[in-house]
Design a protein around this motif. Structure first.
Motif, PDB file in Angstrom:
ATOM      1  N   TRP A 202       0.577  -1.223  -0.173  1.00 12.84           N
ATOM      2  CA  TRP A 202      -0.130  -0.052  -0.058  1.00 12.84           C
ATOM      3  C   TRP A 202       0.857   1.128  -0.014  1.00 12.84           C
ATOM      4  O   TRP A 202       0.562   2.264  -0.768  1.00 12.84           O
ATOM      5  N   MET A 203       1.692   1.109   0.996  1.00 10.01           N
ATOM      6  CA  MET A 203       2.486   2.443   1.177  1.00 10.01           C
ATOM      7  C   MET A 203       3.573   2.639  -0.274  1.00 10.01           C
ATOM      8  O   MET A 203       3.921   3.759  -0.650  1.00 10.01           O
ATOM      9  N   PHE A 204       3.878   1.571  -0.985  1.00 12.28           N
ATOM     10  CA  PHE A 204       4.732   1.635  -2.229  1.00 12.28           C
ATOM     11  C   PHE A 204       3.665   2.688  -3.205  1.00 12.28           C
ATOM     12  O   PHE A 204       4.262   3.476  -3.836  1.00 12.28           O
ATOM     13  N   TRP A 205       2.651   2.197  -3.552  1.00 12.93           N
ATOM     14  CA  TRP A 205       1.617   2.753  -4.534  1.00 12.93           C
ATOM     15  C   TRP A 205       1.445   4.084  -4.092  1.00 12.93           C
ATOM     16  O   TRP A 205       1.276   4.773  -4.817  1.00 12.93           O
ATOM     17  N   ASP A 206       1.223   4.351  -2.702  1.00  8.78           N
ATOM     18  CA  ASP A 206       0.822   5.741  -2.352  1.00  8.78           C
ATOM     19  C   ASP A 206       2.081   6.436  -2.445  1.00  8.78           C
ATOM     20  O   ASP A 206       1.827   7.918  -2.809  1.00  8.78           O
ATOM     21  N   ALA A 207       3.195   6.074  -2.338  1.00 10.27           N
ATOM     22  CA  ALA A 207       4.348   6.922  -2.556  1.00 10.27           C
ATOM     23  C   ALA A 207       4.305   7.471  -3.894  1.00 10.27           C
ATOM     24  O   ALA A 207       5.052   8.465  -4.390  1.00 10.27           O
ATOM     25  N   ALA A 208       4.186   6.327  -4.959  1.00 10.57           N
ATOM     26  CA  ALA A 208       4.215   6.733  -6.189  1.00 10.57           C
ATOM     27  C   ALA A 208       3.197   7.569  -6.563  1.00 10.57           C
ATOM     28  O   ALA A 208       3.551   8.611  -7.701  1.00 10.57           O
ATOM     29  N   TRP A 209       2.072   7.857  -6.101  1.00 14.22           N
ATOM     30  CA  TRP A 209       0.916   8.529  -6.374  1.00 14.22           C
ATOM     31  C   TRP A 209       1.605  10.111  -6.044  1.00 14.22           C
ATOM     32  O   TRP A 209       1.522  11.179  -6.768  1.00 14.22           O
ATOM     33  N   ARG A 210       2.248  10.322  -4.827  1.00 23.12           N
ATOM     34  CA  ARG A 210       2.619  11.525  -4.230  1.00 23.12           C
ATOM     35  C   ARG A 210       4.129  11.819  -4.741  1.00 23.12           C
ATOM     36  O   ARG A 210       4.480  12.861  -4.547  1.00 23.12           O
ATOM     37  N   GLN A 211       4.683  11.049  -5.598  1.00 29.34           N
ATOM     38  CA  GLN A 211       6.050  11.260  -6.110  1.00 29.34           C
ATOM     39  C   GLN A 211       7.178  11.474  -4.878  1.00 29.34           C
ATOM     40  O   GLN A 211       7.772  12.559  -5.069  1.00 29.34           O
ATOM     41  N   GLU A 212       6.901  10.501  -3.833  1.00 28.26           N
ATOM     42  CA  GLU A 212       7.719  10.680  -2.736  1.00 28.26           C
ATOM     43  C   GLU A 212       9.164  11.120  -2.968  1.00 28.26           C
ATOM     44  O   GLU A 212       9.882  10.359  -3.776  1.00 28.26           O
ATOM     45  N   SER A 213       9.828  12.383  -2.260  1.00 28.74           N
ATOM     46  CA  SER A 213      11.060  12.488  -2.414  1.00 28.74           C
ATOM     47  C   SER A 213      11.570  12.542  -1.063  1.00 28.74           C
ATOM     48  O   SER A 213      10.915  12.693   0.261  1.00 28.74           O
ATOM     49  N   TRP A 214      12.875  12.603  -0.551  1.00 30.90           N
ATOM     50  CA  TRP A 214      13.681  12.675   0.812  1.00 30.90           C
ATOM     51  C   TRP A 214      13.247  14.032   1.332  1.00 30.90           C
ATOM     52  O   TRP A 214      13.437  15.213   0.397  1.00 30.90           O
ATOM     53  N   PRO A 215      13.061  14.167   2.411  1.00 32.30           N
ATOM     54  CA  PRO A 215      12.571  15.634   3.049  1.00 32.30           C
ATOM     55  C   PRO A 215      13.839  16.495   2.930  1.00 32.30           C
ATOM     56  O   PRO A 215      13.695  17.762   3.263  1.00 32.30           O
ATOM     57  N   LEU A 216      15.066  15.986   3.052  1.00 26.98           N
ATOM     58  CA  LEU A 216      16.127  16.723   3.163  1.00 26.98           C
ATOM     59  C   LEU A 216      17.108  16.486   1.978  1.00 26.98           C
ATOM     60  O   LEU A 216      16.991  15.210   1.615  1.00 26.98           O
ATOM     61  N   PRO A 217      18.013  17.246   1.591  1.00 21.51           N
ATOM     62  CA  PRO A 217      18.995  16.978   0.407  1.00 21.51           C
ATOM     63  C   PRO A 217      19.899  15.939   0.755  1.00 21.51           C
ATOM     64  O   PRO A 217      20.456  15.592   1.961  1.00 21.51           O
ATOM     65  N   GLN A 218      19.933  15.017  -0.722  1.00 21.07           N
ATOM     66  CA  GLN A 218      20.632  13.872  -0.413  1.00 21.07           C
ATOM     67  C   GLN A 218      22.070  14.014  -1.237  1.00 21.07           C
ATOM     68  O   GLN A 218      22.316  14.462  -1.700  1.00 21.07           O
TER      69      GLN A 218
END
Length: 218
Positions: A202-218
């Protein structure tokens, strides 16, 4: 007494309903999913499959029968050669998409079980990636009908395919057989591993919808 797979499938019904209700899954099915979101998803899934294949290979090493060894070894090969072929053909520049927090979390969970837990728990943790995808793919195909003009026909066709359904059935049968010979404590841990992996799906597909990124520069 119902089988292990039947029990855990029923126990995760609400989680699976939540997967069906995800905007990403609904839009994927009706063909309205933004191409940018789909490309992001494919990139993350490519990263995921690299490590999922390693977890499958670990299951092959731990396998209790030669048939199990062959199944998990072939599945590891398929995750790299067959599924990633679909992904890499549509992601022109994978380097643009670093591994997301959710992808790191899910693969770390699977690899952690592969390194520190027994064969039974690993089999249970690996099963949702087979079964959830097969279930979603089959029902999206049923709703879509003719895929000729569907923009995501390749994806739906891959996971609704009879050969993938057969692999899923084998993974379920292995989990059931292992659970049948396990003590209650191990069977409980298997159920927990399956449930946690469903949540990660569930989290994986939800993250794809949000186009999840890291909250701080990597």
């Amino acid at each position: 007494m119902s089988s292990f797979s039947a029990q855990v499938w029923e126990s995760t019904a609400k989680a699976r309903e939540a997967i069906d209700a995800l905007p990403f899954v609904r839009a994927l099915g009706d063909g309205t999913l933004d191409r940018d979101r789909f490309t992001y998803y494919l990139a993350q899934d490519t990263h995921y499959l690299d490590d999922y294949a390693r977890a499958l290979a670990a299951a092959a090493v731990k396998a209790e029968t030669s048939a199990d060894l062959a199944f998990f070894a072939n599945s590891a090969h398929g995750a790299i050669v067959v599924e990633q072929e679909l992904h890499r053909a549509q992601v022109a520049d994978l380097a643009r998409y670093p591994k997301s927090p959710t992808c790191v979390g899910y693969t770390s969970y699977l690899l952690g079980i592969a390194q520190s837990r027994g064969y039974a728990e690993l089999v249970a943790a690996l099963l949702p990636c087979f079964w959830i995808y097969q279930d979603v793919g089959a029902r999206l195909l049923e709703r879509a009908g003719d895929l000729t003009a569907h923009p995501y026909a390749d994806w739906i066709g891959t996971y609704a395919d009879e050969s993938f359904a057969a692999s899923t059935a084998t993974a379920r049968a292995i989990a059931d057989r292992v659970a049948d010979s396990a003590d209650q404590a191990t069977r409980t841990r298997m159920g927990e591993a399956f449930s946690r992996a469903v949540t990660w799906e569930w989290m994986f597909w939800d993250a794809a919808w949000r186009q999840e990124s890291w909250p701080l520069p990597q």
